[in-house]
Design a protein around this motif. Structure first.
Motif, mmCIF file in Angstrom:
data_model
loop_
_atom_site.group_PDB
_atom_site.id
_atom_site.type_symbol
_atom_site.label_atom_id
_atom_site.label_comp_id
_atom_site.label_asym_id
_atom_site.label_seq_id
_atom_site.Cartn_x
_atom_site.Cartn_y
_atom_site.Cartn_z
ATOM 1 N N PHE A 211 0.822 -1.212 0.000
ATOM 2 C CA PHE A 211 0.000 0.000 0.000
ATOM 3 C C PHE A 211 0.850 1.254 0.000
ATOM 4 O O PHE A 211 1.840 1.340 0.734
ATOM 5 N N VAL A 212 0.425 2.233 -0.782
ATOM 6 C CA VAL A 212 0.974 3.579 -0.677
ATOM 7 C C VAL A 212 -0.222 4.509 -0.464
ATOM 8 O O VAL A 212 -1.172 4.468 -1.252
ATOM 9 N N PHE A 213 -0.180 5.303 0.607
ATOM 10 C CA PHE A 213 -1.310 6.175 0.929
ATOM 11 C C PHE A 213 -0.966 7.647 0.698
ATOM 12 O O PHE A 213 0.196 8.039 0.772
ATOM 13 N N GLN A 214 -2.015 8.443 0.511
ATOM 14 C CA GLN A 214 -1.828 9.887 0.361
ATOM 15 C C GLN A 214 -1.119 10.480 1.583
ATOM 16 O O GLN A 214 -0.260 11.346 1.461
ATOM 17 N N SER A 215 -1.495 9.991 2.761
ATOM 18 C CA SER A 215 -0.956 10.580 3.999
ATOM 19 C C SER A 215 0.273 9.803 4.507
ATOM 20 O O SER A 215 0.617 9.906 5.674
ATOM 21 N N TYR A 216 0.903 9.020 3.676
ATOM 22 C CA TYR A 216 2.142 8.272 3.924
ATOM 23 C C TYR A 216 1.967 7.137 4.946
ATOM 24 O O TYR A 216 2.514 6.065 4.768
ATOM 25 N N ASN A 217 1.233 7.443 6.063
ATOM 26 C CA ASN A 217 1.004 6.439 7.112
ATOM 27 C C ASN A 217 2.294 5.815 7.655
ATOM 28 O O ASN A 217 2.357 4.611 7.878
ATOM 29 N N LEU A 218 3.312 6.638 7.859
ATOM 30 C CA LEU A 218 4.544 6.141 8.483
ATOM 31 C C LEU A 218 4.397 6.216 10.000
ATOM 32 O O LEU A 218 3.638 7.040 10.515
ATOM 33 N N LEU A 219 5.130 5.355 10.700
ATOM 34 C CA LEU A 219 5.100 5.412 12.167
ATOM 35 C C LEU A 219 6.079 6.491 12.611
ATOM 36 O O LEU A 219 7.284 6.415 12.339
ATOM 37 N N SER A 220 5.540 7.494 13.315
ATOM 38 C CA SER A 220 6.318 8.710 13.582
ATOM 39 C C SER A 220 7.490 8.482 14.540
ATOM 40 O O SER A 220 8.472 9.204 14.501
ATOM 41 N N SER A 221 7.396 7.446 15.395
ATOM 42 C CA SER A 221 8.473 7.233 16.370
ATOM 43 C C SER A 221 9.616 6.405 15.782
ATOM 44 O O SER A 221 10.663 6.249 16.408
ATOM 45 N N LEU A 222 9.406 5.860 14.594
ATOM 46 C CA LEU A 222 10.445 5.013 13.984
ATOM 47 C C LEU A 222 11.229 5.782 12.921
ATOM 48 O O LEU A 222 10.708 6.702 12.283
ATOM 49 N N SER A 223 12.470 5.374 12.697
ATOM 50 C CA SER A 223 13.303 5.980 11.651
ATOM 51 C C SER A 223 12.815 5.515 10.276
ATOM 52 O O SER A 223 12.013 4.577 10.173
ATOM 53 N N ALA A 224 13.335 6.173 9.255
ATOM 54 C CA ALA A 224 12.999 5.772 7.883
ATOM 55 C C ALA A 224 13.321 4.287 7.686
ATOM 56 O O ALA A 224 12.499 3.515 7.181
ATOM 57 N N LEU A 225 14.515 3.884 8.101
ATOM 58 C CA LEU A 225 14.940 2.493 7.930
ATOM 59 C C LEU A 225 14.000 1.523 8.654
ATOM 60 O O LEU A 225 13.566 0.514 8.097
ATOM 61 N N GLU A 226 13.656 1.855 9.899
ATOM 62 C CA GLU A 226 12.767 0.981 10.686
ATOM 63 C C GLU A 226 11.381 0.880 10.047
ATOM 64 O O GLU A 226 10.773 -0.190 10.010
ATOM 65 N N ASN A 227 10.881 2.011 9.531
ATOM 66 C CA ASN A 227 9.580 1.979 8.858
ATOM 67 C C ASN A 227 9.591 1.015 7.675
ATOM 68 O O ASN A 227 8.630 0.278 7.450
ATOM 69 N N VAL A 228 10.688 1.033 6.922
ATOM 70 C CA VAL A 228 10.757 0.197 5.716
ATOM 71 C C VAL A 228 10.839 -1.296 6.070
ATOM 72 O O VAL A 228 10.345 -2.151 5.326
ATOM 73 N N THR A 229 11.425 -1.620 7.223
ATOM 74 C CA THR A 229 11.568 -3.045 7.606
ATOM 75 C C THR A 229 10.245 -3.666 8.080
ATOM 76 O O THR A 229 10.128 -4.895 8.114
ATOM 77 N N ILE A 230 9.246 -2.835 8.416
ATOM 78 C CA ILE A 230 8.016 -3.347 9.049
ATOM 79 C C ILE A 230 7.387 -4.544 8.326
ATOM 80 O O ILE A 230 7.098 -5.564 8.966
ATOM 81 N N PRO A 231 7.184 -4.485 6.999
ATOM 82 C CA PRO A 231 6.533 -5.640 6.355
ATOM 83 C C PRO A 231 7.325 -6.946 6.460
ATOM 84 O O PRO A 231 6.768 -8.021 6.248
ATOM 85 N N LEU A 232 8.604 -6.859 6.784
ATOM 86 C CA LEU A 232 9.422 -8.077 6.875
ATOM 87 C C LEU A 232 9.425 -8.681 8.275
ATOM 88 O O LEU A 232 9.858 -9.818 8.466
ATOM 89 N N ILE A 233 8.921 -7.913 9.254
ATOM 90 C CA ILE A 233 9.004 -8.365 10.638
ATOM 91 C C ILE A 233 8.226 -9.662 10.847
ATOM 92 O O ILE A 233 8.638 -10.537 11.601
ATOM 93 N N PHE A 234 7.077 -9.776 10.125
ATOM 94 C CA PHE A 234 6.229 -10.958 10.303
ATOM 95 C C PHE A 234 6.721 -12.145 9.477
ATOM 96 O O PHE A 234 6.160 -13.222 9.521
ATOM 97 N N LYS A 235 7.755 -11.916 8.689
ATOM 98 C CA LYS A 235 8.287 -13.017 7.887
ATOM 99 C C LYS A 235 9.478 -13.614 8.615
ATOM 100 O O LYS A 235 10.073 -12.972 9.464
ATOM 101 N N LYS A 236 9.828 -14.831 8.228
ATOM 102 C CA LYS A 236 10.946 -15.478 8.928
ATOM 103 C C LYS A 236 12.256 -15.031 8.288
ATOM 104 O O LYS A 236 12.930 -15.789 7.602
ATOM 105 N N ILE A 237 12.595 -13.786 8.547
ATOM 106 C CA ILE A 237 13.823 -13.223 7.980
ATOM 107 C C ILE A 237 14.618 -12.624 9.150
ATOM 108 O O ILE A 237 14.045 -11.935 9.997
ATOM 109 N N SER A 238 15.914 -12.927 9.182
ATOM 110 C CA SER A 238 16.719 -12.445 10.307
ATOM 111 C C SER A 238 16.794 -10.925 10.292
ATOM 112 O O SER A 238 16.618 -10.291 9.254
#
Ligand code: ADP
Ligand code: MG
Length: 249
Positions: free
Chosen positions: A94-121
């Motif tokens: 998803f890409v939203f008009q309002s970005y929907n990024l988590l404000s307390s996380l860094s750019a890098l941390e925001n990008v990793t979010i979809p991988l957290i639920f996967k079995k990736i180190s």
């Protein structure tokens, strides 16, 4: 010579009615549509015409009142919450008009979010997120929080997040609604070039006709009905930008 291509997503007689007290709002009337793998679609219609409803149904965020929504051979409308969550994680970005990024996380941390639920180190997650941020031109902003980034940079982070897990379909709901014209074309060039490289299906919702030119197919929606479907000879993103005097950086 004609070949029949199996659609990646198929809607059959889909109806969505919202109940508000005594009032019934028909958000989608009787919609049948096919989307093919690797194609770019633009859903064009005025505010309230049913665009977001259609995206929410295909993404399994809401259930249709009637009809079928088939992804490959799986019926989205019959899935339970767990199956829907799996479907979204595996196949949808998803890409939203309002970005929907988590404000307390860094750019890098925001990008990793979809991988957290996967079995990736964690090490691999970070490496992939770094590569994605590089691809969107933000290597030097990894540690920045969303509030420390411009609108265009925040949208780049959200594009990196949408594409990191290589989803089959990426939905963009008014992705450039908050951006200036130059940044709009930069974002559209970026989104379409990543999707093209990975043979992903793009479904972009907009009321902006200039964005519609990026699509292979424009779907006009009005009062919950498909008014017209138009196949366009896409001039290609950078050609359009240069026609309009916008230089890519
Ligand atoms: P668009 O994205 O094209 O602006 P929407 O799909 O958001 O339109 O809305 C289509 C119609 O359905 C509108 O009339 C809207 O008010 C109504 N609608 C959307 N979501 C809801 C909801 N959760 N409850 C009630 N009505 C809704
Ligand atoms: Mg909307």
């Amino acid at each position: 010579m004609s070949t029949t291509i199996e659609p990646i997503i198929s809607l059959k007689n889909v109806r969505k009615v919202y109940k508000m007290g005594d009032e019934r709002i028909v958000a989608l009337d009787n919609v049948s549509l096919d989307f093919e793998q690797g194609k770019f679609y633009c859903l064009l219609g005025t505010s309230g015409s049913g665009k977001s409803t259609l995206l929410n149904l295909i993404a399994g965020l809401e259930k249709p009142t009637k009809g079928e929504i088939v992804f490959k051979s799986a019926h989205i409308e019959k899935m339970n919450e767990k199956q829907l969550a799996d479907y979204r994680q595996k196949y949808i970005g998803f890409v939203f008009q309002s970005y929907n990024l988590l404000s307390s996380l860094s750019a890098l941390e925001n990008v990793t979010i979809p991988l957290i639920f996967k079995k990736i180190s964690k090490r691999k997650r970070v490496a992939r997120a770094q590569a994605m941020l590089k691809a969107v031109g933000l290597s030097n902003r990894e540690k920045h929080k969303p509030s420390q980034l411009s609108g265009g940079q925040q949208q780049r982070v959200s594009i990196a997040r949408a594409f990191i897990s290589k989803p089959s379909i990426v939905f963009c709901d008014e992705p450039t609604g908050n951006l200036d014209t130059k940044t709009t074309f930069e974002m559209m060039d970026l989104i379409t070039s990543i999707a093209r490289d990975n043979n992903q299906t793009l479904i972009i919702v907009t009321h902006d006709l200039e964005i519609a030119h990026y699509a292979n197919t424009i779907i006009y929606i009005r009062d919950g009905n498909i008014e017209k479907i138009e196949d366009v000879q896409s001039a290609g993103a950078s050609e359009i930008s240069s026609k309009l005097g916008i230089v890519n950086q």
